[in-house]
Design a protein around this motif. Structure first.
Motif, PDB file in Angstrom:
ATOM      1  N   ASN A   1       0.819  -1.215   0.000  1.00  0.00           N
ATOM      2  CA  ASN A   1       0.000   0.000   0.000  1.00  0.00           C
ATOM      3  C   ASN A   1       0.853   1.265   0.000  1.00  0.00           C
ATOM      4  OD1 ASN A   1      -2.528   1.165  -0.187  1.00  0.00           O
ATOM      5  ND2 ASN A   1      -2.772   1.389   2.023  1.00  0.00           N
ATOM      6  N   GLY A   2       1.937   1.226  -0.787  1.00  0.00           N
ATOM      7  CA  GLY A   2       2.790   2.399  -0.901  1.00  0.00           C
ATOM      8  C   GLY A   2       2.143   3.473  -1.759  1.00  0.00           C
ATOM      9  N   GLY A   3       2.726   4.657  -1.716  1.00  0.00           N
ATOM     10  CA  GLY A   3       2.218   5.778  -2.493  1.00  0.00           C
ATOM     11  C   GLY A   3       3.104   6.084  -3.688  1.00  0.00           C
ATOM     12  N   THR A   4       2.733   7.121  -4.425  1.00  0.00           N
ATOM     13  CA  THR A   4       3.450   7.520  -5.633  1.00  0.00           C
ATOM     14  C   THR A   4       3.731   9.019  -5.586  1.00  0.00           C
ATOM     15  OG1 THR A   4       2.355   5.791  -6.935  1.00  0.00           O
ATOM     16  CG2 THR A   4       3.360   7.606  -8.153  1.00  0.00           C
ATOM     17  N   ILE A   5       4.897   9.386  -6.070  1.00  0.00           N
ATOM     18  CA  ILE A   5       5.257  10.801  -6.195  1.00  0.00           C
ATOM     19  C   ILE A   5       5.428  11.120  -7.677  1.00  0.00           C
ATOM     20  CG2 ILE A   5       6.909  12.602  -5.580  1.00  0.00           C
ATOM     21  CD1 ILE A   5       7.741  10.889  -3.193  1.00  0.00           C
ATOM     22  N   THR A   6       4.735  12.143  -8.133  1.00  0.00           N
ATOM     23  CA  THR A   6       4.855  12.565  -9.524  1.00  0.00           C
ATOM     24  C   THR A   6       5.201  14.053  -9.567  1.00  0.00           C
ATOM     25  OG1 THR A   6       2.504  13.133  -9.713  1.00  0.00           O
ATOM     26  CG2 THR A   6       3.138  10.875 -10.254  1.00  0.00           C
ATOM     27  N   GLY A   7       5.625  14.510 -10.732  1.00  0.00           N
ATOM     28  CA  GLY A   7       5.930  15.917 -10.868  1.00  0.00           C
ATOM     29  C   GLY A   7       6.512  16.230 -12.227  1.00  0.00           C
ATOM     30  N   THR A   8       6.900  17.483 -12.409  1.00  0.00           N
ATOM     31  CA  THR A   8       7.453  17.959 -13.667  1.00  0.00           C
ATOM     32  C   THR A   8       8.664  18.843 -13.388  1.00  0.00           C
ATOM     33  OG1 THR A   8       5.254  17.943 -14.694  1.00  0.00           O
ATOM     34  CG2 THR A   8       6.966  19.215 -15.805  1.00  0.00           C
ATOM     35  N   ILE A   9       9.664  18.715 -14.239  1.00  0.00           N
ATOM     36  CA  ILE A   9      10.877  19.520 -14.132  1.00  0.00           C
ATOM     37  C   ILE A   9      10.872  20.554 -15.253  1.00  0.00           C
ATOM     38  CG2 ILE A   9      13.382  19.523 -14.051  1.00  0.00           C
ATOM     39  CD1 ILE A   9      12.096  17.936 -11.813  1.00  0.00           C
ATOM     40  N   THR A  10      10.904  21.833 -14.887  1.00  0.00           N
ATOM     41  CA  THR A  10      10.903  22.894 -15.886  1.00  0.00           C
ATOM     42  C   THR A  10      12.156  23.752 -15.737  1.00  0.00           C
ATOM     43  OG1 THR A  10       9.593  24.308 -14.412  1.00  0.00           O
ATOM     44  CG2 THR A  10       8.393  22.979 -16.023  1.00  0.00           C
ATOM     45  N   PHE A  11      12.408  24.563 -16.772  1.00  0.00           N
ATOM     46  CA  PHE A  11      13.549  25.469 -16.766  1.00  0.00           C
ATOM     47  C   PHE A  11      13.053  26.878 -17.025  1.00  0.00           C
ATOM     48  CE2 PHE A  11      17.001  27.816 -18.781  1.00  0.00           C
ATOM     49  CZ  PHE A  11      18.054  27.564 -17.914  1.00  0.00           C
ATOM     50  N   ALA A  12      13.497  27.816 -16.183  1.00  0.00           N
ATOM     51  CA  ALA A  12      13.093  29.214 -16.332  1.00  0.00           C
ATOM     52  C   ALA A  12      14.310  30.063 -16.683  1.00  0.00           C
ATOM     53  CB  ALA A  12      12.463  29.721 -15.036  1.00  0.00           C
ATOM     54  N   GLY A  13      14.108  31.016 -17.566  1.00  0.00           N
ATOM     55  CA  GLY A  13      15.204  31.894 -17.949  1.00  0.00           C
ATOM     56  C   GLY A  13      15.774  31.527 -19.302  1.00  0.00           C
ATOM     57  N   LYS A  14      16.925  32.095 -19.625  1.00  0.00           N
ATOM     58  CA  LYS A  14      17.563  31.880 -20.916  1.00  0.00           C
ATOM     59  C   LYS A  14      18.350  30.578 -20.911  1.00  0.00           C
ATOM     60  CE  LYS A  14      20.680  34.081 -24.258  1.00  0.00           C
ATOM     61  NZ  LYS A  14      21.557  35.253 -24.518  1.00  0.00           N
TER      62      LYS A  14
ATOM     63  N   THR B   1      -1.229   9.651  -4.128  1.00  0.00           N
ATOM     64  CA  THR B   1      -0.276  10.263  -5.050  1.00  0.00           C
ATOM     65  C   THR B   1       0.021  11.689  -4.615  1.00  0.00           C
ATOM     66  OG1 THR B   1      -1.031   8.937  -6.937  1.00  0.00           O
ATOM     67  CG2 THR B   1       0.175  10.963  -7.426  1.00  0.00           C
ATOM     68  N   ALA B   2       1.274  11.990  -4.436  1.00  0.00           N
ATOM     69  CA  ALA B   2       1.717  13.342  -4.091  1.00  0.00           C
ATOM     70  C   ALA B   2       2.425  13.948  -5.300  1.00  0.00           C
ATOM     71  CB  ALA B   2       2.662  13.302  -2.893  1.00  0.00           C
ATOM     72  N   THR B   3       2.270  15.244  -5.488  1.00  0.00           N
ATOM     73  CA  THR B   3       2.870  15.931  -6.635  1.00  0.00           C
ATOM     74  C   THR B   3       3.873  16.977  -6.162  1.00  0.00           C
ATOM     75  OG1 THR B   3       0.875  15.620  -7.972  1.00  0.00           O
ATOM     76  CG2 THR B   3       2.419  17.325  -8.678  1.00  0.00           C
ATOM     77  N   VAL B   4       5.047  16.927  -6.747  1.00  0.00           N
ATOM     78  CA  VAL B   4       6.108  17.889  -6.443  1.00  0.00           C
ATOM     79  C   VAL B   4       6.742  18.336  -7.758  1.00  0.00           C
ATOM     80  CG1 VAL B   4       8.266  18.334  -5.228  1.00  0.00           C
ATOM     81  CG2 VAL B   4       6.615  16.737  -4.254  1.00  0.00           C
ATOM     82  N   ASP B   5       6.723  19.617  -8.032  1.00  0.00           N
ATOM     83  CA  ASP B   5       7.315  20.169  -9.240  1.00  0.00           C
ATOM     84  C   ASP B   5       8.577  20.952  -8.880  1.00  0.00           C
ATOM     85  OD1 ASP B   5       5.209  19.200 -10.841  1.00  0.00           O
ATOM     86  OD2 ASP B   5       3.990  20.960 -10.364  1.00  0.00           O
ATOM     87  N   PHE B   6       9.554  20.934  -9.774  1.00  0.00           N
ATOM     88  CA  PHE B   6      10.792  21.686  -9.571  1.00  0.00           C
ATOM     89  C   PHE B   6      11.068  22.562 -10.769  1.00  0.00           C
ATOM     90  CE2 PHE B   6      11.499  17.937  -6.868  1.00  0.00           C
ATOM     91  CZ  PHE B   6      11.920  18.528  -5.687  1.00  0.00           C
ATOM     92  N   THR B   7      11.585  23.768 -10.501  1.00  0.00           N
ATOM     93  CA  THR B   7      11.975  24.691 -11.560  1.00  0.00           C
ATOM     94  C   THR B   7      13.445  25.061 -11.396  1.00  0.00           C
ATOM     95  OG1 THR B   7       9.755  25.618 -11.752  1.00  0.00           O
ATOM     96  CG2 THR B   7      11.570  26.928 -12.640  1.00  0.00           C
ATOM     97  N   PHE B   8      14.246  24.765 -12.387  1.00  0.00           N
ATOM     98  CA  PHE B   8      15.662  25.136 -12.386  1.00  0.00           C
ATOM     99  C   PHE B   8      15.817  26.454 -13.127  1.00  0.00           C
ATOM    100  CE2 PHE B   8      15.951  20.711 -11.375  1.00  0.00           C
ATOM    101  CZ  PHE B   8      17.176  20.506 -10.763  1.00  0.00           C
ATOM    102  N   LYS B   9      16.863  27.193 -12.762  1.00  0.00           N
ATOM    103  CA  LYS B   9      17.139  28.469 -13.409  1.00  0.00           C
ATOM    104  C   LYS B   9      18.585  28.513 -13.868  1.00  0.00           C
ATOM    105  CE  LYS B   9      13.774  30.918 -10.515  1.00  0.00           C
ATOM    106  NZ  LYS B   9      13.545  32.023  -9.572  1.00  0.00           N
TER     107      LYS B   9
END
Length: 246
Positions: free
Chosen positions: A31-44, A238-246
């Motif tokens: 009965n484990g859970g799941t982590i999902t998300g998206t990796i985006t890039f901001a800037g030039k 299901t837990a959602t975590v998004d990250f944004t790199f610069k």
């Protein structure tokens, strides 16, 4: 007597970090859970870095070589690994994540980035008829711009394979270089537990069979400052975590 007690106390304190580095224990997760998300890039988006091919041109080629350390596709950042930090037990490692092999062919590291398991073997294969010197560094902070420490440094004067055991203590990954050719570069993420995921072509990731609980979650990239956060996983949720790199 006071000096003896003090010495024993200090010894005990020094031993604490060793206990915290106990090997990951594989087991069954129900009965484990799941982590999902998206990796985006901001800037030039950064342009690829250009290196001059300065020697062994008959094997390495001529002119220059471009290495795209920051690959951005449709606003999504590639070559990222998302992982849970300091997980002591849980599901087994994936069967295809254990030892790693790096080919040195045409004076390039192939693949440019891959994942291996901590305390396993790194096979460095020289397929070129020239000398290579594979040099691996533990990235203490995570990215190549921060402090690093030599893990292995091996000369390969002819086509052959050398194997070394990789034991990482602090950093999440290694930078791979060739001391004989400064235009050869690569990365290896070294997993200390199986709760990690390499970002997909659409920027998404998914980590399954996570035991319910609260975790520190991090996003690693070999060239950019690493990201971190916290996540709570519910049983079967299901837990959602998004990250944004610069």
């Amino acid at each position: 007597m006071k000096k003896l007690i003090t010495a024993l106390s200090i010894a005990g304190l020094c031993a604490l970090p060793l206990a915290s580095q106990a090997a990951y224990k594989e087991g069954t997760v129900s009965n484990g859970g799941t982590i999902t998300g998206t990796i985006t890039f901001a800037g030039k988006d950064l342009a690829p870095k250009t290196y001059k091919i300065s020697k062994d041109n008959d094997v390495c080629g001529t002119g220059t070589r471009e290495i795209d350390y920051v690959r951005v596709e449709g606003g999504k950042l590639m070559d990222v690994v998302v992982y849970l930090d300091k997980v002591k037990s849980g599901k087994p490692f994936p069967a295809d994540v254990s030892d790693a092999t790096i080919d040195q062919q045409g004076c390039e590291f192939k693949p440019f980035m891959q994942v291996m398991r901590n305390n396993s073997k790194l096979n460095a294969v020289n397929k070129d008829p020239i000398l290579h010197n594979i040099h691996t560094y533990e990235l203490i902070r995570g990215d190549a711009k921060g402090p690093k420490k030599t893990i292995s440094n091996i000369s390969q004067p002819e086509p052959n394979t050398v194997t070394s055991t990789i034991k990482m203590k602090k950093g999440p990954a290694m930078k791979v270089e060739c001391d004989a050719h400064d235009f050869m570069h690569g990365f290896v993420f070294v997993a200390k537990n199986p709760y990690f995921a390499k970002v997909k072509a659409d920027g998404s990731f998914e980590i399954k069979d996570v035991p319910p609980g609260k975790y520190k979650i991090k996003a690693w990239h070999g060239f950019l400052k690493n990201q971190k956060g916290k996540v709570t996983v519910e049983a079967g949720g299901t837990a959602t975590v998004d990250f944004t790199f610069k």
